[in-house]
Design a protein around this motif. Sequence first.
Motif, PDB file in Angstrom:
ATOM      1  N   ALA A   6      -4.825  55.346 -49.847  1.00 30.54           N
ATOM      2  CA  ALA A   6      -4.350  56.690 -49.504  1.00 30.54           C
ATOM      3  C   ALA A   6      -2.870  56.602 -49.176  1.00 30.54           C
ATOM      4  O   ALA A   6      -2.365  55.570 -48.745  1.00 30.54           O
ATOM      5  N   ILE A   7      -2.173  57.726 -49.365  1.00 31.96           N
ATOM      6  CA  ILE A   7      -0.724  57.727 -49.144  1.00 31.96           C
ATOM      7  C   ILE A   7      -0.385  57.339 -47.708  1.00 31.96           C
ATOM      8  O   ILE A   7       0.614  56.651 -47.464  1.00 31.96           O
ATOM      9  N   ASP A   8      -1.237  57.730 -46.745  1.00 36.60           N
ATOM     10  CA  ASP A   8      -0.905  57.397 -45.358  1.00 36.60           C
ATOM     11  C   ASP A   8      -1.159  55.927 -45.030  1.00 36.60           C
ATOM     12  O   ASP A   8      -0.833  55.454 -43.947  1.00 36.60           O
ATOM     13  N   GLU A   9      -1.744  55.175 -45.991  1.00 35.43           N
ATOM     14  CA  GLU A   9      -1.930  53.735 -45.800  1.00 35.43           C
ATOM     15  C   GLU A   9      -0.703  52.942 -46.257  1.00 35.43           C
ATOM     16  O   GLU A   9      -0.617  51.737 -46.007  1.00 35.43           O
ATOM     17  N   LEU A  10       0.201  53.597 -46.944  1.00 33.88           N
ATOM     18  CA  LEU A  10       1.357  52.919 -47.513  1.00 33.88           C
ATOM     19  C   LEU A  10       2.602  53.192 -46.675  1.00 33.88           C
ATOM     20  O   LEU A  10       2.888  54.346 -46.338  1.00 33.88           O
ATOM     21  N   SER A  11       3.333  52.145 -46.365  1.00 33.42           N
ATOM     22  CA  SER A  11       4.584  52.324 -45.626  1.00 33.42           C
ATOM     23  C   SER A  11       5.577  53.102 -46.479  1.00 33.42           C
ATOM     24  O   SER A  11       5.500  53.093 -47.711  1.00 33.42           O
ATOM     25  N   LYS A  12       6.509  53.769 -45.805  1.00 35.69           N
ATOM     26  CA  LYS A  12       7.471  54.586 -46.549  1.00 35.69           C
ATOM     27  C   LYS A  12       8.415  53.732 -47.391  1.00 35.69           C
ATOM     28  O   LYS A  12       8.897  54.168 -48.432  1.00 35.69           O
ATOM     29  N   THR A  13       8.691  52.531 -46.932  1.00 38.29           N
ATOM     30  CA  THR A  13       9.531  51.618 -47.713  1.00 38.29           C
ATOM     31  C   THR A  13       8.820  50.281 -47.824  1.00 38.29           C
ATOM     32  O   THR A  13       7.993  49.923 -46.971  1.00 38.29           O
ATOM     33  N   TYR A  14       9.144  49.530 -48.864  1.00 38.77           N
ATOM     34  CA  TYR A  14       8.532  48.226 -49.075  1.00 38.77           C
ATOM     35  C   TYR A  14       9.194  47.209 -48.151  1.00 38.77           C
ATOM     36  O   TYR A  14      10.416  47.072 -48.139  1.00 38.77           O
ATOM     37  N   ASP A  15       8.394  46.493 -47.374  1.00 35.17           N
ATOM     38  CA  ASP A  15       8.904  45.539 -46.391  1.00 35.17           C
ATOM     39  C   ASP A  15       8.523  44.118 -46.814  1.00 35.17           C
ATOM     40  O   ASP A  15       7.432  43.635 -46.493  1.00 35.17           O
ATOM     41  N   ALA A  16       9.426  43.450 -47.523  1.00 31.05           N
ATOM     42  CA  ALA A  16       9.143  42.106 -48.038  1.00 31.05           C
ATOM     43  C   ALA A  16       8.871  41.119 -46.908  1.00 31.05           C
ATOM     44  O   ALA A  16       8.012  40.235 -47.025  1.00 31.05           O
ATOM     45  N   ALA A  17       9.588  41.247 -45.800  1.00 32.83           N
ATOM     46  CA  ALA A  17       9.448  40.300 -44.701  1.00 32.83           C
ATOM     47  C   ALA A  17       8.041  40.309 -44.116  1.00 32.83           C
ATOM     48  O   ALA A  17       7.568  39.290 -43.597  1.00 32.83           O
ATOM     49  N   THR A  18       7.368  41.432 -44.189  1.00 35.98           N
ATOM     50  CA  THR A  18       5.995  41.533 -43.693  1.00 35.98           C
ATOM     51  C   THR A  18       4.983  41.151 -44.765  1.00 35.98           C
ATOM     52  O   THR A  18       4.017  40.430 -44.507  1.00 35.98           O
ATOM     53  N   TRP A 590       7.816  50.726 -55.510  1.00 35.71           N
ATOM     54  CA  TRP A 590       7.011  51.142 -54.365  1.00 35.71           C
ATOM     55  C   TRP A 590       6.965  52.666 -54.257  1.00 35.71           C
ATOM     56  O   TRP A 590       5.918  53.244 -53.998  1.00 35.71           O
ATOM     57  N   ASN A 591       8.098  53.288 -54.481  1.00 36.19           N
ATOM     58  CA  ASN A 591       8.138  54.757 -54.456  1.00 36.19           C
ATOM     59  C   ASN A 591       7.302  55.355 -55.583  1.00 36.19           C
ATOM     60  O   ASN A 591       6.677  56.404 -55.418  1.00 36.19           O
ATOM     61  N   ALA A 592       7.287  54.678 -56.739  1.00 35.92           N
ATOM     62  CA  ALA A 592       6.454  55.143 -57.850  1.00 35.92           C
ATOM     63  C   ALA A 592       4.981  55.072 -57.466  1.00 35.92           C
ATOM     64  O   ALA A 592       4.190  55.976 -57.790  1.00 35.92           O
ATOM     65  N   LEU A 593       4.597  54.003 -56.765  1.00 38.46           N
ATOM     66  CA  LEU A 593       3.222  53.885 -56.289  1.00 38.46           C
ATOM     67  C   LEU A 593       2.895  55.022 -55.316  1.00 38.46           C
ATOM     68  O   LEU A 593       1.834  55.661 -55.429  1.00 38.46           O
ATOM     69  N   ARG A 594       3.788  55.264 -54.362  1.00 40.10           N
ATOM     70  CA  ARG A 594       3.548  56.310 -53.375  1.00 40.10           C
ATOM     71  C   ARG A 594       3.396  57.678 -54.058  1.00 40.10           C
ATOM     72  O   ARG A 594       2.554  58.487 -53.669  1.00 40.10           O
TER      73      ARG A 594
END
Length: 872
Positions: A6-18, A590-594
């Motif tokens: 779900a969209i609310d499961e995805l962070s707004k930006t991709y965080d490589a460090a995490t 990542w934005n395309a996925l969102r």
Amino acid sequence: MRTHAAIDELSKTYDAATVEPRRYRQWIEAGVFHEEPDPARPPFVISMPPPNITGRAHLGHGSTYTSMDVLTRYHRMLGENAVWIPGQDHAAIATESVVVRALAKEGQSRESLGREKYLERVWAWREQYGGEINDAFRRLGFGPDWKRERFTMDPALSAAVVKVFVALFREGLIYRGTRLINWDIKSQSTLSDAEIEDEERDGFLWHIRYPGEDGSFDVHVATTRPETMLGDTAVAVHPDDDRYRALVGKHVRLPLTDRTIPIVADDSVERDFGTGAVKVTPAHDALDNAIGERHGLPMPSVIGLDGKMTDEVSPAYRGLDRFEARKAVVRDLEAAGMLVKTEPRRHAVPISERSGDIVEPLLSLQWFCRMAPLAAPALQAHRDGRLRFVPERFGRTYEAWLENIKDWNVSRQVWWGHQLPVWYGPNEETIVAETEAEAHEVALRDFGIAELRRDPDTLDTWFSSGLWPFSILGWPERTPELEHWYPNSVLITGREIIFLWVARMMMLGLKFVGDVPFREVFVAPLVFDDKGRKMSKSLGNAVEPLDLVDKYGADAVRLGILRQMRLESQELRFDERLCEKARDFNNKMWNALRYAVSLPEGLPRGGTLPPPSQLGLADKWILSELRATVQRVTAALDRYEFGIAADAVVEFVWYKYCDWYLEATKVPSESRAAVLSFVLNAAVRLLHPIAPFVTEEIWQALPHDGQTIVTASWPDPEEIPDDKAAAARYERLRAAVTKARDLRAELGLAPREKLTLEVPAALDGGARALLALHAHAEIVERVASNGFAGDPLEAVAVRAPRGVLAKRYRKDAERLDDEVGRLEKKLSNEQFTSKASPDVVAKEREKLSSYRSERERVRELLRGLEATGEGA
């Protein structure tokens, strides 16, 4: 089948460090990199070039080791029995240097500890620090089969080393003899050529007079190492040099000694270099040694293993350090009138990589491997096509070395490494055996002796490395790994070790396993800075790959480096901006996925497409582009064109899928969710070998089959629809939109201002909607357009608002008025036309004519607009 996130499961930006440490931990726990030999699947095998246990990850690993990871992941997705076997090299001299320095800080030495305690200390050091480079490899996303990790000093590998040494000795291919070697005085060991760097240093060229024995002539020679003249045993000239032809066979007096030495003729002398006569010191120079062997010259060693002058020289110099002796010899030559001149000279000096000391060529009693019999089969393997180099030109390098191969000095005077399986009796009886028990048995049987001492020397590190492709697979046992995974599929390495490692693996693999160790050798490019300089701490241009990972993420570093690789170039000029751009690309995906998961209709569970009748024009175009991209990337990876493969995925995802197709899906359709999901799923699988972390994160958020993208299947182009006619039609639509966008940019239109697209009446509603969306334009039907016979998209005309055009035309007309006025004034000035050259005047008249024509064209356009009453 996993449903999408779900969209609310995805962070707004991709965080490589995490994401990256979490995903790597999951891969290790799931054992996705581990393979067992499986004869039911084609093998794909890479033996990791074992990095030194003293090594740190550097940017060169970005091109060489990332390429291995890419290929292994790619072939695993193809369904092959793909394995990348990791390991480390004990790096004898490098490791000993590090440990000896640490001991010195404690006021100890290896001798004070003794061999046993010293080796315990090195093993402890290896346990503490040897894994640092593997930790770096994990952070870079490398996925070898860690369960199969090997070390060149593992018991099984050490036993293989001993077995090979003994077998070669018993065949007469390993022997003990006195030959010229590279000697590191500071570390008290021989060195391989790979452990020496030629460093440009300021020095002097001393010209020395050698008087003829009968006093009727002199011969002048020049040298940068005057202390070695005490060991000269000849002067050599070219046989065709008329200056010296009559002197060949005569003798000259060796200055500062009571000896005379002959003048010999040898083809190796360059008659155009210097005076054309060279001093010959066979015990202290490789070229001189070859001349000495050809002419049977004496070979006195005047510099000892301790770097001091030996008893072979007169008492005045005996015991002096080599550089102190140099000063003394120059001083005495000058006093004797034998020094002709001294010239400053910048020249290459051989430096030990390990100790930083100047390397001294010396004659020494060492163990050697006879190479010619081993080289012949390795040479033939390349000539008959069993071995192929990529790029092919390195095959010529390989052949040239094998054709001129010399015997290999395999012994080293260090304690860390594989101790020679050699024992000596009281009278230097030599016994070579696989074990000490066997050595005692042979000693008693053949010599009647019981007392033995073992040779303290160890083997050159490259000896054990030469067995790497088969020793790590269990040789000499016929293990399932050896049966299925030998030969390896490809070796990826650098050009600088083609001789030292590639050729030796080839020779030893053919000798002991009966086949080449790998079918292909891909020579990865060397990495330089953006100015083409070698990276080094002294220049301040060294780039730490883990610093880049901290800054951009491992995926971005990998993608950024690979995009700079080109097969035809062996020089990768690293540009960090591509890593930054790669990070932006990951965010774009990542934005395309969102966007995809946010669609109100949701993404369908199955990874299938709607029937062709439900696909729109944009759907058919993006699917055709996906199919072509799969084919392009597959072909590029098969050819080791990593840069082309990376570029192809980026171009497709960023500039076609994100910039065009996502925009097109803003016109709702029953097919958009399925196509969005299908294409993004395939695209991340294409990218996975290059950027493993972000693709896993996106794939897991999409509908998918399986537990991980690591074991997902490679996209099959035959399963992707290819409607060429529809794709071509969408390209015509894109051309019309591009024309509109170009006009918008040219006129500087604000986003709120719309262009007008005039279209034929026959243009369908779907194409009209896409045109309006992509071009941000109003669609109007062209009057009397029904007679157009071709695709209506080819007849689309772009119109800007008339008020905007009129303003633009007036501005252009004013500018052209100024240019015409300026040139008319200039050309009416008699001082200019009379003094300037005819060519200059002619060019100015041509400019004036061009400006007048352009002004008339603009005025005509403006009059046309004003005639409609809309230009005001």
